[in-house]
Design a protein around this motif. Sequence first.
Motif, mmCIF file in Angstrom:
data_model
loop_
_atom_site.group_PDB
_atom_site.id
_atom_site.type_symbol
_atom_site.label_atom_id
_atom_site.label_comp_id
_atom_site.label_asym_id
_atom_site.label_seq_id
_atom_site.Cartn_x
_atom_site.Cartn_y
_atom_site.Cartn_z
ATOM 1 N N UNK A 1 34.669 -2.592 94.556
ATOM 2 C CA UNK A 1 33.443 -3.390 94.580
ATOM 3 C C UNK A 1 32.333 -2.568 95.218
ATOM 4 N N UNK A 2 31.229 -2.426 94.492
ATOM 5 C CA UNK A 2 30.122 -1.579 94.928
ATOM 6 C C UNK A 2 28.887 -2.444 95.169
ATOM 7 N N UNK A 3 28.306 -2.308 96.351
ATOM 8 C CA UNK A 3 27.119 -3.079 96.737
ATOM 9 C C UNK A 3 25.920 -2.128 96.798
ATOM 10 N N UNK A 4 24.919 -2.377 95.951
ATOM 11 C CA UNK A 4 23.686 -1.596 95.971
ATOM 12 C C UNK A 4 22.680 -2.284 96.892
ATOM 13 N N UNK A 5 21.966 -1.499 97.674
ATOM 14 C CA UNK A 5 21.078 -2.042 98.708
ATOM 15 C C UNK A 5 19.889 -2.806 98.124
ATOM 16 N N UNK A 6 19.285 -3.632 98.968
ATOM 17 C CA UNK A 6 18.120 -4.434 98.582
ATOM 18 C C UNK A 6 16.851 -3.805 99.131
ATOM 19 N N UNK A 7 16.554 -2.615 98.631
ATOM 20 C CA UNK A 7 15.303 -1.967 98.992
ATOM 21 C C UNK A 7 14.664 -1.427 97.716
ATOM 22 N N UNK A 8 13.393 -1.126 97.775
ATOM 23 C CA UNK A 8 12.667 -0.675 96.595
ATOM 24 C C UNK A 8 13.284 0.614 96.047
ATOM 25 N N UNK A 9 13.522 0.629 94.738
ATOM 26 C CA UNK A 9 14.047 1.824 94.081
ATOM 27 C C UNK A 9 15.507 2.102 94.367
ATOM 28 N N UNK A 10 16.262 1.105 94.831
ATOM 29 C CA UNK A 10 17.654 1.342 95.230
ATOM 30 C C UNK A 10 18.581 1.583 94.045
ATOM 31 N N UNK A 11 18.272 1.021 92.879
ATOM 32 C CA UNK A 11 19.177 1.103 91.733
ATOM 33 C C UNK A 11 19.193 2.464 91.063
ATOM 34 N N UNK A 12 20.227 2.696 90.276
ATOM 35 C CA UNK A 12 20.365 3.969 89.564
ATOM 36 C C UNK A 12 20.905 3.743 88.158
ATOM 37 N N UNK A 13 20.528 4.639 87.259
ATOM 38 C CA UNK A 13 21.083 4.665 85.901
ATOM 39 C C UNK A 13 22.004 5.860 85.712
ATOM 40 N N UNK A 14 22.312 6.555 86.799
ATOM 41 C CA UNK A 14 23.135 7.758 86.711
ATOM 42 C C UNK A 14 24.616 7.401 86.558
ATOM 43 N N UNK A 15 25.412 8.418 86.279
ATOM 44 C CA UNK A 15 26.861 8.271 86.106
ATOM 45 C C UNK A 15 27.523 8.302 87.487
ATOM 46 N N UNK A 16 27.930 7.139 87.990
ATOM 47 C CA UNK A 16 28.511 7.030 89.329
ATOM 48 C C UNK A 16 30.011 7.313 89.266
ATOM 49 N N UNK A 17 30.499 8.116 90.208
ATOM 50 C CA UNK A 17 31.917 8.460 90.253
ATOM 51 C C UNK A 17 32.482 8.190 91.646
ATOM 52 N N UNK A 18 33.816 8.197 91.729
ATOM 53 C CA UNK A 18 34.483 7.947 93.011
ATOM 54 C C UNK A 18 35.764 8.773 93.089
ATOM 55 N N UNK A 19 36.122 9.160 94.309
ATOM 56 C CA UNK A 19 37.392 9.823 94.617
ATOM 57 C C UNK A 19 37.973 9.135 95.838
ATOM 58 N N UNK A 20 39.267 8.797 95.809
ATOM 59 C CA UNK A 20 39.938 8.173 96.947
ATOM 60 C C UNK A 20 40.837 9.194 97.627
ATOM 61 N N UNK A 21 40.871 9.157 98.968
ATOM 62 C CA UNK A 21 41.683 10.079 99.743
ATOM 63 C C UNK A 21 42.668 9.292 100.606
ATOM 64 N N UNK A 22 43.951 9.635 100.480
ATOM 65 C CA UNK A 22 44.976 9.041 101.320
ATOM 66 C C UNK A 22 45.400 9.997 102.408
ATOM 67 N N UNK A 23 46.526 9.718 103.039
ATOM 68 C CA UNK A 23 47.027 10.592 104.096
ATOM 69 C C UNK A 23 47.697 11.818 103.495
ATOM 70 N N UNK A 24 47.911 12.827 104.341
ATOM 71 C CA UNK A 24 48.604 14.061 103.944
ATOM 72 C C UNK A 24 47.914 14.788 102.799
ATOM 73 N N UNK A 25 46.595 14.665 102.733
ATOM 74 C CA UNK A 25 45.831 15.418 101.750
ATOM 75 C C UNK A 25 45.918 14.907 100.325
ATOM 76 N N UNK A 26 46.497 13.709 100.118
ATOM 77 C CA UNK A 26 46.593 13.144 98.772
ATOM 78 C C UNK A 26 45.235 12.592 98.358
ATOM 79 N N UNK A 27 44.822 12.885 97.136
ATOM 80 C CA UNK A 27 43.565 12.333 96.643
ATOM 81 C C UNK A 27 43.674 12.087 95.145
#
Length: 302
Positions: free
Chosen positions: A209-235
């Motif tokens: 779940x991604x929350x974009x801020x409520x300020x002027x110009x906060x939104x984006x049309x770009x390609x948003x990506x994510x990486x998750x990191x666990x313990x022991x260097x797992x990602x």
Amino acid sequence: RLLTSRKAPREEPVLLSLCRYYFPCQRWLAVEEDDGQIARELVPVDEAFVKKDSENDGQSPATLGLEQKAKSTTYTVKVKTGDKKNAGTDANVFIILYGSKDDTGIVSLKASKINKNKFERGKVDEFTVESVDIGDLKKIKIGHDNKGNSTGWFLEWVEIDAPSLGQCLKFPCGRWLDKSEDDGAIERIIFPAELQTVEYIPFVPYEITVYTSDIFGAGTDADVFIVLYGSDGICTRQKSLCLNKREQRMYFERNSVNQFIVELEDVGDVIEKIRIGHKGGGLNSGWHLDRVTIRRLLPNGK
């Protein structure tokens, strides 16, 4: 002897228990939207969940559709058209995936994620197919409807990546699907090549779940990506949250909440950090991110 008649006992009406099933969708059935599919398999969700969502007065971001998506299996289907003269096709191509439990039914391969003009000579096209659990993949059927100006097709191979199964299977073909070539067949059943099967640790679905801020110009049309990191260097691998540019324009608006179900490598019970960003470009790429919440969806629903 006196004969007497007895009335049969009056039968009480039988009250049938009526079960109500809820099959939410909240997704496009359109070639040019979402993942391009025009038919979907829907699985029921609990009535309490439906009521919970309705109490939000439409402010919940398509949570019902996400609940169903979490119960589905996502397949990435790559199709290679051969590098031969007149190998490409303008016909409508379909595929059926057969598993140990069930099959997907006919799935139209409408919207390639790579090429605007799909099934061209020497090209690889990529599609997303979603289905309820069909078990281990055993075979596929692929073909076309023979409609259009240029219908004959030389299919080199099909590759299917099933992250939830931890398998990437290659289905070699190397034959024509053409009424005037080879044996005249326009659909074929193909089995995977065992020596070309790649196995890895199965992915698990995450609710992001991604929350974009409520300020002027906060939104984006770009390609948003994510990486998750666990313990022991797992990602996990770097994963785009949107399927296409249309979704990029729809999501991440100012003061918005967007939810995604994403299948990624299992980083374990503890997520130590995440990396989230975008690839820039476009007119409105700048983004003010408020916060992100993540839930690892295990089979028991916790």
